[in-house]
Structure formats: C-alpha cells, structure tokens
Scaffold this motif. Structure first.
Motif, mmCIF file in Angstrom:
data_model
loop_
_atom_site.group_PDB
_atom_site.id
_atom_site.type_symbol
_atom_site.label_atom_id
_atom_site.label_comp_id
_atom_site.label_asym_id
_atom_site.label_seq_id
_atom_site.Cartn_x
_atom_site.Cartn_y
_atom_site.Cartn_z
ATOM 1 N N CYS A 146 0.667 -1.202 -0.106
ATOM 2 C CA CYS A 146 0.139 -0.044 0.023
ATOM 3 C C CYS A 146 0.979 1.216 -0.021
ATOM 4 O O CYS A 146 0.267 2.399 -0.289
ATOM 5 C CB CYS A 146 -1.017 -0.013 1.010
ATOM 6 S SG CYS A 146 -0.271 0.018 2.599
ATOM 7 N N ASP A 147 2.239 1.110 0.096
ATOM 8 C CA ASP A 147 3.221 2.523 0.214
ATOM 9 C C ASP A 147 3.744 2.425 -1.025
ATOM 10 O O ASP A 147 4.284 3.789 -1.436
ATOM 11 C CB ASP A 147 4.051 2.053 1.357
ATOM 12 C CG ASP A 147 3.653 2.449 2.685
ATOM 13 O OD1 ASP A 147 2.797 2.858 3.129
ATOM 14 O OD2 ASP A 147 4.671 1.653 3.483
ATOM 15 N N ILE A 148 3.480 1.647 -2.022
ATOM 16 C CA ILE A 148 3.949 1.982 -3.234
ATOM 17 C C ILE A 148 2.893 2.851 -4.489
ATOM 18 O O ILE A 148 1.945 2.580 -4.595
ATOM 19 C CB ILE A 148 4.229 0.671 -4.030
ATOM 20 C CG1 ILE A 148 5.088 -0.367 -3.167
ATOM 21 C CG2 ILE A 148 4.640 0.645 -5.561
ATOM 22 C CD1 ILE A 148 5.163 -1.681 -3.923
ATOM 23 N N MET A 149 3.718 3.848 -4.868
ATOM 24 C CA MET A 149 2.689 4.787 -5.721
ATOM 25 C C MET A 149 2.953 4.238 -7.188
ATOM 26 O O MET A 149 2.068 3.949 -7.686
ATOM 27 C CB MET A 149 3.369 6.204 -5.530
ATOM 28 C CG MET A 149 3.331 6.760 -4.331
ATOM 29 S SD MET A 149 1.858 7.811 -3.979
ATOM 30 C CE MET A 149 2.144 9.142 -5.157
ATOM 31 N N TYR A 150 4.349 4.087 -7.459
ATOM 32 C CA TYR A 150 4.586 3.554 -8.827
ATOM 33 C C TYR A 150 5.622 2.866 -9.153
ATOM 34 O O TYR A 150 6.671 3.063 -8.092
ATOM 35 C CB TYR A 150 4.290 4.516 -10.120
ATOM 36 C CG TYR A 150 5.240 5.448 -10.084
ATOM 37 C CD1 TYR A 150 6.327 5.351 -11.008
ATOM 38 C CD2 TYR A 150 5.197 6.498 -9.367
ATOM 39 C CE1 TYR A 150 7.292 6.471 -11.154
ATOM 40 C CE2 TYR A 150 6.136 7.791 -9.627
ATOM 41 C CZ TYR A 150 7.198 7.510 -10.335
ATOM 42 O OH TYR A 150 8.087 8.446 -10.338
ATOM 43 N N VAL A 151 5.999 1.970 -10.083
ATOM 44 C CA VAL A 151 7.267 1.433 -10.217
ATOM 45 C C VAL A 151 7.787 1.636 -11.501
ATOM 46 O O VAL A 151 6.914 1.567 -12.610
ATOM 47 C CB VAL A 151 7.052 -0.255 -10.028
ATOM 48 C CG1 VAL A 151 8.480 -0.875 -10.151
ATOM 49 C CG2 VAL A 151 6.493 -0.471 -8.563
ATOM 50 N N ASP A 152 9.047 1.910 -11.910
ATOM 51 C CA ASP A 152 9.597 2.090 -13.022
ATOM 52 C C ASP A 152 10.712 1.643 -13.347
ATOM 53 O O ASP A 152 11.483 0.939 -12.487
ATOM 54 C CB ASP A 152 9.656 3.619 -13.554
ATOM 55 C CG ASP A 152 10.574 4.458 -12.726
ATOM 56 O OD1 ASP A 152 11.277 3.711 -11.982
ATOM 57 O OD2 ASP A 152 10.377 5.817 -12.838
ATOM 58 N N VAL A 199 1.768 1.552 -12.108
ATOM 59 C CA VAL A 199 1.118 2.476 -11.195
ATOM 60 C C VAL A 199 0.161 1.717 -10.233
ATOM 61 O O VAL A 199 -0.734 0.640 -10.731
ATOM 62 C CB VAL A 199 0.456 3.497 -11.896
ATOM 63 C CG1 VAL A 199 -0.874 3.042 -12.646
ATOM 64 C CG2 VAL A 199 0.040 4.504 -10.856
ATOM 65 N N ASN A 200 0.255 1.822 -8.984
ATOM 66 C CA ASN A 200 -0.732 1.577 -8.163
ATOM 67 C C ASN A 200 -2.097 2.205 -8.164
ATOM 68 O O ASN A 200 -2.187 3.532 -8.119
ATOM 69 C CB ASN A 200 -0.135 1.812 -6.694
ATOM 70 C CG ASN A 200 -1.175 1.201 -5.470
ATOM 71 O OD1 ASN A 200 -2.442 0.826 -5.836
ATOM 72 N ND2 ASN A 200 -0.655 1.212 -4.273
#
Length: 239
Positions: A146-152, A199-200
């Motif tokens: 739940c703390d992840i906004m997005y991953v690239d 993206v979350n």
C-alpha cells in the motif's frame, strides 16, 4: 500492525479518546501505532506515509472539518475505517456519505468506542498489510504494497516510488520488467500504464489523456494504447 489516527482540536477530548484506544490495544494484546492530532491538516499530511487503517475524527474543527477530512481520506484510502466522535448531532446524515463505522456523540462512551474498534478491525482487509521483499544493493528491503505509488524501469534497474517520496532501486534485472512486476505485485491493484511504468491504482488522483496525476501531484505518462484499459480499471475502482 494496526495504524490508528485520532484527530480532535479539543486537547482534552483528544487525549481522552487516545487513552481509550491505547487501553483497548493493550488489553487485546494488539500491535498498533496510534497517533493523535489536534488539526486535520497535519493528520492528512502525515497520513500519506503513515497510512492509517482507522481514523477517529471529531467533526467541528477549525479550517477543515472532520467531514471534509473524511472525504479526503475516503478518496485516497478507499478501505479506510472511519469513526466519528463529535458533540454535534446535526451532521449525522451527512456523515454517512463517507460510510463511517459509527457516529458517537460526546462525551465518548468507552464501550461504544471499543465496539466500533472491533467492527473496524474486523473490516480491515488482509491486503492492507501485504508486503513484498525485494533485492537491493547489499541486501534486501521489505516494502508494504500500500506504500507503493508506482514502479518504473530504467537501464534494466527497477525503482519503487513510495508514498513517503522515498525510492528503492534494485540491482540490474536478469528478466524483463513485465515479468518482474507481474510476479511481485497483485495484478488487480497495479496496472501497466506505460512500457516501463506500473502504477498503483489507489495512488491515482486524476487521469487525463495521456497523463496520470498521483496523490503527491507527480505526473506520469500513459501510453496511448493503454489509456482505455487504465481508464476502465480506474473507474471500476472508484465506483
């Protein structure tokens, strides 16, 4: 671990409710981080990283009411549990627009508050506490999903962008980005919005062609061929 925010501009009432919650936590052998606030602005600012499961809110507060704060919470945390504790009866009908667990009139009865906490805790979904462990330089890092906004992905390294504005970067990948995130993150919560970005969905504040504005106001791109899929998933999530 439970995360509980108590917000009331009356210091005496805030301390009293906070004491009730701490006593409840201790008697039930729960592990919890309970924080008290006397202004909703500070609570909302800290909640970006703190991410409470449960909010106990007064309604009549200066500058920003508890109802306005609850609407902001409901927008950013769809599954948050909200309990109102207030001296005002007149807001009860409006309060139910944000689906609270209970609407308790002051002086707050300890038993009523504990019954509300029981209901709130039973409603907390297990995925709220899910975490992943990723390899980083020199070891491993555990991240709450739940703390992840997005991953690239850039230069064959994956970076996790967190609600706290911190980042965590992996060493060079030996597999493709798509394979990596699909094996690691729940598909119903994380969407590929770009060839190199996932993206979350809960972190999306606004969606326009062809951009996503996140809760921290950061902008990330959406590929043209992925826009319809992202828009449909986002609408399903919000509704």
């Amino acid at each position: 671990m439970l995360r509980i925010a108590v917000c009331d501009d009356d210091i005496v009432d805030c301390d009293r409710i906070y004491g009730f919650v701490q006593d409840y936590i201790n008697r039930n052998d729960l592990v919890a981080d309970v924080r008290k606030y006397t202004h909703p602005d500070l609570m909302l600012t800290e909640s970006v990283a703190f991410h409470p499961n449960i909010y106990i809110l007064d309604i009549v507060m200066p500058m920003l009411t508890g109802l306005e704060a609850a609407k902001e919470v409901r927008w950013t945390q769809k599954n948050a549990q909200i309990i109102f504790a207030t001296s005002e009866k007149s807001y009860a009908l409006e309060a139910y627009d944000v689906s609270p667990i209970n609407y308790i009139l002051k002086p707050v009865d300890k038993n009523k508050l504990e019954q509300s906490l029981n209901r709130a805790i039973s409603n907390i979904e297990p995925e709220d506490e899910q975490s992943i462990t990723v390899k980083i330089k020199g070891g491993f890092a555990t991240i709450r999903i739940c703390d992840i906004m997005y991953v690239d992905c850039s230069n064959h390294k994956v970076t996790f962008h967190l609600l706290s504005n911190d980042t965590i970067t992996t060493p060079t990948l030996r597999i493709g980005f798509a394979e990596y995130v699909e094996a690691l993150l729940p598909a119903d919560m994380f969407l590929r919005c770009h060839e190199s970005i996932t993206v979350n969905i809960a972190a999306i504040d606004k969606l326009v062609k062809y951009e996503i504005e996140l809760r921290n106001k950061e902008i990330i791109p959406v590929s043209r061929n992925r826009y319809d899929e992202i828009a449909s998933a986002y609408m399903d999530y919000r509704l």
